[in-house]
Design an enzyme around this catalytic site. Structure first.
Site, short mmCIF file in Angstrom:
data_model
loop_
_atom_site.label_atom_id
_atom_site.label_comp_id
_atom_site.label_asym_id
_atom_site.label_seq_id
_atom_site.Cartn_x
_atom_site.Cartn_y
_atom_site.Cartn_z
N LEU A 21 26.86 -8.34 42.86
CA LEU A 21 28.05 -7.58 42.64
C LEU A 21 28.49 -7.57 41.03
O LEU A 21 28.63 -8.78 40.59
CB LEU A 21 29.00 -7.61 43.68
CG LEU A 21 28.49 -7.13 45.03
CD1 LEU A 21 29.87 -7.66 45.87
CD2 LEU A 21 28.15 -5.90 45.21
N ASP A 22 29.03 -6.59 40.64
CA ASP A 22 29.88 -6.78 39.23
C ASP A 22 31.02 -7.51 39.31
O ASP A 22 31.64 -8.05 40.73
CB ASP A 22 30.49 -5.39 39.01
CG ASP A 22 29.30 -4.46 38.61
OD1 ASP A 22 28.32 -5.18 38.05
OD2 ASP A 22 29.57 -3.18 38.55
N ARG A 23 31.62 -8.15 38.34
CA ARG A 23 32.69 -9.10 38.36
C ARG A 23 33.92 -8.53 39.17
O ARG A 23 34.59 -9.16 40.17
CB ARG A 23 33.07 -9.56 37.21
CG ARG A 23 34.42 -10.60 37.41
CD ARG A 23 34.87 -10.76 35.64
NE ARG A 23 34.06 -11.35 34.87
CZ ARG A 23 33.78 -12.66 34.62
NH1 ARG A 23 34.71 -13.56 35.19
NH2 ARG A 23 33.17 -13.11 33.43
#
Length: 298
Positions: free
Chosen positions: A134-136
């Site tokens: 997942l993106d940050r």
């Protein structure tokens, strides 16, 4: 016993070298490819192959699943919220602003560091194996496999689309039509580094969406991925004209939200022992709950 991930080369990828195919289509890092090359861990038609070999449509490429050197992953005490666990995997609820695993110069403070500590405290040390990323800024469900075989089987489910990922996104605008499919290829942005863009020469990308509810001039969407391109949901929604609120790269910044309004709300997969379908939900975090309430009052 060695475990391999298998890739069947599609017609549109014919002519790519092994290196370009693994880097651009499946996001292997240069370091990982070096490790695989040293261990003769890349096979074409069952035989070791060099990275500059050109691929043909229908080729079967097999890539060794590496047992990473966990001594480089420093266990750290930190928050670990387990949503589901069995003998083969864990599903964790990732907070926003946390990386799934170390990358680049960031070697600590990630979900993988915290999970390593948590398992070490249980007396269950071993390799930390995230099955997807997942993106940050994105919160929600992340699957970690407990062993190489489980990782391989879950990655196969991803490829076969029996492992499904569902997201919620708060976007600007009232989406019309309220449900549909975005099918638009994604490639690197022509002028801006580390960004994706819809372009004719990009990789196939398909996102299904439906409106959960309209909130004034905004909409809450449920989205499922048929492909897994980097930043896919963010790029597709911006392309459709309904950018994600709070997304500083592709969307619309708002003063009342400090990150992109994107949440991995559910993962569904088949149990690795008895094949029954399992769905795991991550509750909407407090900042996105407040964002929905604010949009409703506007």
């Amino acid at each position: 016993m060695k475990a391999f991930t298998s890739y069947r080369v599609a017609a549109e990828h014919a002519g790519l070298t092994v290196e370009d195919y693994l880097k651009t289509i499946h996001h292997y890092s240069g370091r990982r490819l070096q490790k695989l090359t040293r261990r003769k861990g890349i096979l074409l038609k069952g035989k070791s192959v060099f990275l500059q070999k050109k691929l043909h449509s229908g080729d079967l490429l097999q890539v060794l699943i590496l047992e990473e050197d966990t001594s480089k992953l420093q266990p750290e005490k930190g928050p670990v919220e387990i949503l589901y666990e069995d003998a083969f995997l864990l599903v964790l609820n990732k907070p926003a602003f946390m990386l799934v695993h170390p990358t680049g110069r960031t070697t600590n403070g990630t979900l993988a560091n915290y999970l390593a500590y948590h398992l070490q405290e249980r007396g269950q040390g071993g390799t930390i194996r995230p099955v997807h990323r997942l993106d940050r800024e994105t919160s929600g469900c992340v699957i970690f496999a407990k062993d190489a075989r489980s990782q391989f089987l879950l990655e196969q489910q991803l490829k076969e689309k029996t492992l499904r990922r569902t997201y919620w996104a708060l976007v600007k605008g009232v989406v019309t039509p309220p449900a549909g499919t975005i099918e638009a290829p994604i490639g690197p942005h022509p002028t801006q580094a580390n960004r994706g863009a819809v372009q004719a020469q990009g990789q196939p990308a398909i996102t299904h969406y439906r409106t959960i509810r309209n909130l004034g001039e905004n909409s809450l969407l449920e989205l499922t991925l048929a492909t897994g391109r980097t930043h896919q949901i963010r790029v597709h929604l911006a392309h459709l004209g309904y950018p994600i609120l709070g997304d500083g790269m592709y969307g619309v910044r708002v003063p009342w939200l400090s990150r992109q309004a994107l949440h991995a709300s559910r993962v569904s997969f088949h149990h690795l022992q008895d094949n029954r379908e399992i769905s795991v939900d991550a509750p909407l975090p407090a900042d996105l709950t407040r964002a929905l309430e604010l949009c409703e009052r506007q």
